[in-house]
Design a protein around this motif. Structure first.
Motif, mmCIF file in Angstrom:
data_model
loop_
_atom_site.group_PDB
_atom_site.id
_atom_site.type_symbol
_atom_site.label_atom_id
_atom_site.label_comp_id
_atom_site.label_asym_id
_atom_site.label_seq_id
_atom_site.Cartn_x
_atom_site.Cartn_y
_atom_site.Cartn_z
ATOM 1 N N GLY A 166 3.888 -42.695 -30.245
ATOM 2 C CA GLY A 166 3.508 -42.502 -31.639
ATOM 3 C C GLY A 166 2.578 -41.311 -31.786
ATOM 4 N N GLU A 167 1.784 -41.310 -32.838
ATOM 5 C CA GLU A 167 0.895 -40.184 -33.122
ATOM 6 C C GLU A 167 -0.314 -40.211 -32.201
ATOM 7 O OE1 GLU A 167 1.598 -37.653 -35.305
ATOM 8 O OE2 GLU A 167 3.512 -38.712 -35.276
ATOM 9 N N GLY A 168 -0.682 -39.027 -31.707
ATOM 10 C CA GLY A 168 -1.841 -38.959 -30.841
ATOM 11 C C GLY A 168 -2.324 -37.539 -30.636
ATOM 12 N N VAL A 169 -3.452 -37.448 -29.959
ATOM 13 C CA VAL A 169 -4.073 -36.162 -29.633
ATOM 14 C C VAL A 169 -4.366 -36.159 -28.145
ATOM 15 C CG1 VAL A 169 -6.062 -34.665 -30.023
ATOM 16 C CG2 VAL A 169 -5.118 -35.993 -31.912
ATOM 17 N N TYR A 170 -3.948 -35.085 -27.470
ATOM 18 C CA TYR A 170 -4.201 -34.933 -26.039
ATOM 19 C C TYR A 170 -5.049 -33.679 -25.853
ATOM 20 C CZ TYR A 170 -3.385 -34.837 -21.017
ATOM 21 O OH TYR A 170 -3.554 -34.856 -19.656
ATOM 22 N N VAL A 171 -6.178 -33.829 -25.183
ATOM 23 C CA VAL A 171 -7.065 -32.700 -24.906
ATOM 24 C C VAL A 171 -6.995 -32.426 -23.411
ATOM 25 C CG1 VAL A 171 -9.401 -31.773 -25.067
ATOM 26 C CG2 VAL A 171 -8.599 -33.427 -26.773
ATOM 27 N N TYR A 172 -6.443 -31.262 -23.059
ATOM 28 C CA TYR A 172 -6.339 -30.881 -21.654
ATOM 29 C C TYR A 172 -7.721 -30.625 -21.068
ATOM 30 C CZ TYR A 172 -1.346 -30.205 -22.391
ATOM 31 O OH TYR A 172 -0.029 -30.402 -22.669
ATOM 32 N N GLU A 173 -7.811 -30.643 -19.742
ATOM 33 C CA GLU A 173 -9.094 -30.426 -19.069
ATOM 34 C C GLU A 173 -9.689 -29.052 -19.378
ATOM 35 O OE1 GLU A 173 -5.750 -29.781 -16.107
ATOM 36 O OE2 GLU A 173 -6.243 -31.269 -17.602
ATOM 37 N N ASN A 174 -8.863 -28.082 -19.762
ATOM 38 C CA ASN A 174 -9.386 -26.749 -20.110
ATOM 39 C C ASN A 174 -9.805 -26.656 -21.571
ATOM 40 O OD1 ASN A 174 -7.059 -26.476 -21.625
ATOM 41 N ND2 ASN A 174 -6.226 -24.789 -20.453
ATOM 42 N N GLY A 175 -9.632 -27.725 -22.329
ATOM 43 C CA GLY A 175 -10.053 -27.752 -23.720
ATOM 44 C C GLY A 175 -8.953 -27.541 -24.732
ATOM 45 N N THR A 176 -7.764 -27.157 -24.304
ATOM 46 C CA THR A 176 -6.648 -26.994 -25.230
ATOM 47 C C THR A 176 -6.285 -28.355 -25.823
ATOM 48 O OG1 THR A 176 -5.791 -25.118 -23.989
ATOM 49 C CG2 THR A 176 -4.245 -26.231 -25.448
ATOM 50 N N VAL A 177 -6.065 -28.381 -27.127
ATOM 51 C CA VAL A 177 -5.785 -29.627 -27.840
ATOM 52 C C VAL A 177 -4.348 -29.618 -28.325
ATOM 53 C CG1 VAL A 177 -6.424 -31.067 -29.811
ATOM 54 C CG2 VAL A 177 -8.191 -29.788 -28.582
ATOM 55 N N TRP A 178 -3.620 -30.693 -28.065
ATOM 56 C CA TRP A 178 -2.257 -30.858 -28.571
ATOM 57 C C TRP A 178 -2.243 -32.107 -29.432
ATOM 58 C CZ3 TRP A 178 1.861 -34.116 -28.920
ATOM 59 C CH2 TRP A 178 3.105 -33.549 -29.207
ATOM 60 N N GLN A 179 -1.748 -31.975 -30.666
ATOM 61 C CA GLN A 179 -1.677 -33.101 -31.592
ATOM 62 C C GLN A 179 -0.257 -33.247 -32.077
ATOM 63 O OE1 GLN A 179 -4.307 -32.714 -34.914
ATOM 64 N NE2 GLN A 179 -3.678 -34.641 -35.836
ATOM 65 N N GLY A 180 0.275 -34.446 -31.989
ATOM 66 C CA GLY A 180 1.638 -34.670 -32.444
ATOM 67 C C GLY A 180 2.135 -36.042 -32.059
ATOM 68 N N THR A 181 3.439 -36.147 -31.900
ATOM 69 C CA THR A 181 4.083 -37.414 -31.603
ATOM 70 C C THR A 181 4.392 -37.516 -30.109
ATOM 71 O OG1 THR A 181 5.076 -37.401 -33.792
ATOM 72 C CG2 THR A 181 6.064 -38.875 -32.173
ATOM 73 N N PHE A 182 4.151 -38.687 -29.572
ATOM 74 C CA PHE A 182 4.454 -38.979 -28.168
ATOM 75 C C PHE A 182 5.554 -40.031 -28.120
ATOM 76 C CE2 PHE A 182 0.290 -37.204 -28.156
ATOM 77 C CZ PHE A 182 0.154 -36.561 -26.937
ATOM 78 N N GLU A 183 6.454 -39.869 -27.158
ATOM 79 C CA GLU A 183 7.523 -40.844 -26.938
ATOM 80 C C GLU A 183 7.602 -41.135 -25.456
ATOM 81 O OE1 GLU A 183 11.150 -39.375 -28.578
ATOM 82 O OE2 GLU A 183 10.345 -39.306 -30.609
ATOM 83 N N ALA A 184 7.477 -42.417 -25.095
ATOM 84 C CA ALA A 184 7.573 -42.851 -23.694
ATOM 85 C C ALA A 184 6.641 -42.044 -22.798
ATOM 86 C CB ALA A 184 9.014 -42.778 -23.204
ATOM 87 N N ASP A 185 5.400 -41.855 -23.244
ATOM 88 C CA ASP A 185 4.346 -41.210 -22.456
ATOM 89 C C ASP A 185 4.443 -39.693 -22.400
ATOM 90 O OD1 ASP A 185 1.984 -42.254 -21.401
ATOM 91 O OD2 ASP A 185 2.634 -41.956 -19.354
ATOM 92 N N ARG A 186 5.349 -39.089 -23.180
ATOM 93 C CA ARG A 186 5.520 -37.634 -23.167
ATOM 94 C C ARG A 186 5.386 -37.078 -24.574
ATOM 95 N NH1 ARG A 186 7.718 -35.409 -18.614
ATOM 96 N NH2 ARG A 186 8.450 -36.869 -17.061
ATOM 97 N N MET A 187 4.979 -35.797 -24.649
ATOM 98 C CA MET A 187 4.923 -35.123 -25.942
ATOM 99 C C MET A 187 6.339 -34.948 -26.455
ATOM 100 S SD MET A 187 2.139 -32.279 -24.904
ATOM 101 C CE MET A 187 0.556 -32.777 -24.248
ATOM 102 N N ALA A 188 6.572 -35.382 -27.680
ATOM 103 C CA ALA A 188 7.919 -35.343 -28.241
ATOM 104 C C ALA A 188 8.271 -33.944 -28.725
ATOM 105 C CB ALA A 188 8.021 -36.333 -29.393
ATOM 106 N N VAL A 189 9.522 -33.585 -28.547
ATOM 107 C CA VAL A 189 10.061 -32.326 -29.051
ATOM 108 C C VAL A 189 11.236 -32.686 -29.950
ATOM 109 C CG1 VAL A 189 11.122 -30.130 -28.453
ATOM 110 C CG2 VAL A 189 9.385 -31.111 -26.953
ATOM 111 N N CYS A 190 11.219 -32.176 -31.169
ATOM 112 C CA CYS A 190 12.295 -32.451 -32.119
ATOM 113 C C CYS A 190 13.571 -31.719 -31.708
ATOM 114 C CB CYS A 190 11.884 -32.010 -33.523
ATOM 115 S SG CYS A 190 10.439 -32.864 -34.137
ATOM 116 N N ALA A 191 14.682 -32.109 -32.289
ATOM 117 C CA ALA A 191 15.963 -31.478 -31.980
ATOM 118 C C ALA A 191 15.948 -29.985 -32.297
ATOM 119 C CB ALA A 191 17.076 -32.162 -32.767
ATOM 120 N N ASN A 192 15.155 -29.579 -33.302
ATOM 121 C CA ASN A 192 15.093 -28.160 -33.664
ATOM 122 C C ASN A 192 14.096 -27.386 -32.801
ATOM 123 O OD1 ASN A 192 12.600 -28.907 -34.630
ATOM 124 N ND2 ASN A 192 13.039 -28.459 -36.768
#
Length: 75
Positions: free
Chosen positions: A21-47
């Motif tokens: 579902g919706e979440g925010v992942y902050v990498y150890e270097n400080g980069t932030v990724w916000q979006g949808t996760f599916e089965a423990d992975r960052m989701a990528v849409c068909a497009n």
């Protein structure tokens, strides 16, 4: 919220002990990724679209502050 041993952070929805579902992942270097996760992975849409990635933070103190603020907003 979950703090990984390497310093990365995740705050968001879970299902069966996996990021889902919706979440925010902050990498150890400080980069932030916000979006949808599916089965423990960052989701990528068909497009090919993904979540939003933000630039790195400048220090561990700033990273900690961002996480605390994020945690407060999501809870």
């Amino acid at each position: 919220a979950f703090l990984y041993a390497n310093g990365a952070l995740y705050s968001g929805q879970w299902a069966d002990n996996k990021k889902q579902g919706e979440g925010v992942y902050v990498y150890e270097n400080g980069t932030v990724w916000q979006g949808t996760f599916e089965a423990d992975r960052m989701a990528v849409c068909a497009n090919g679209a993904t979540g939003t990635s933000h630039t790195s933070v400048s220090s561990q103190a700033e990273l900690h502050l961002r996480f605390v603020l994020l945690f407060m907003c999501l809870n």
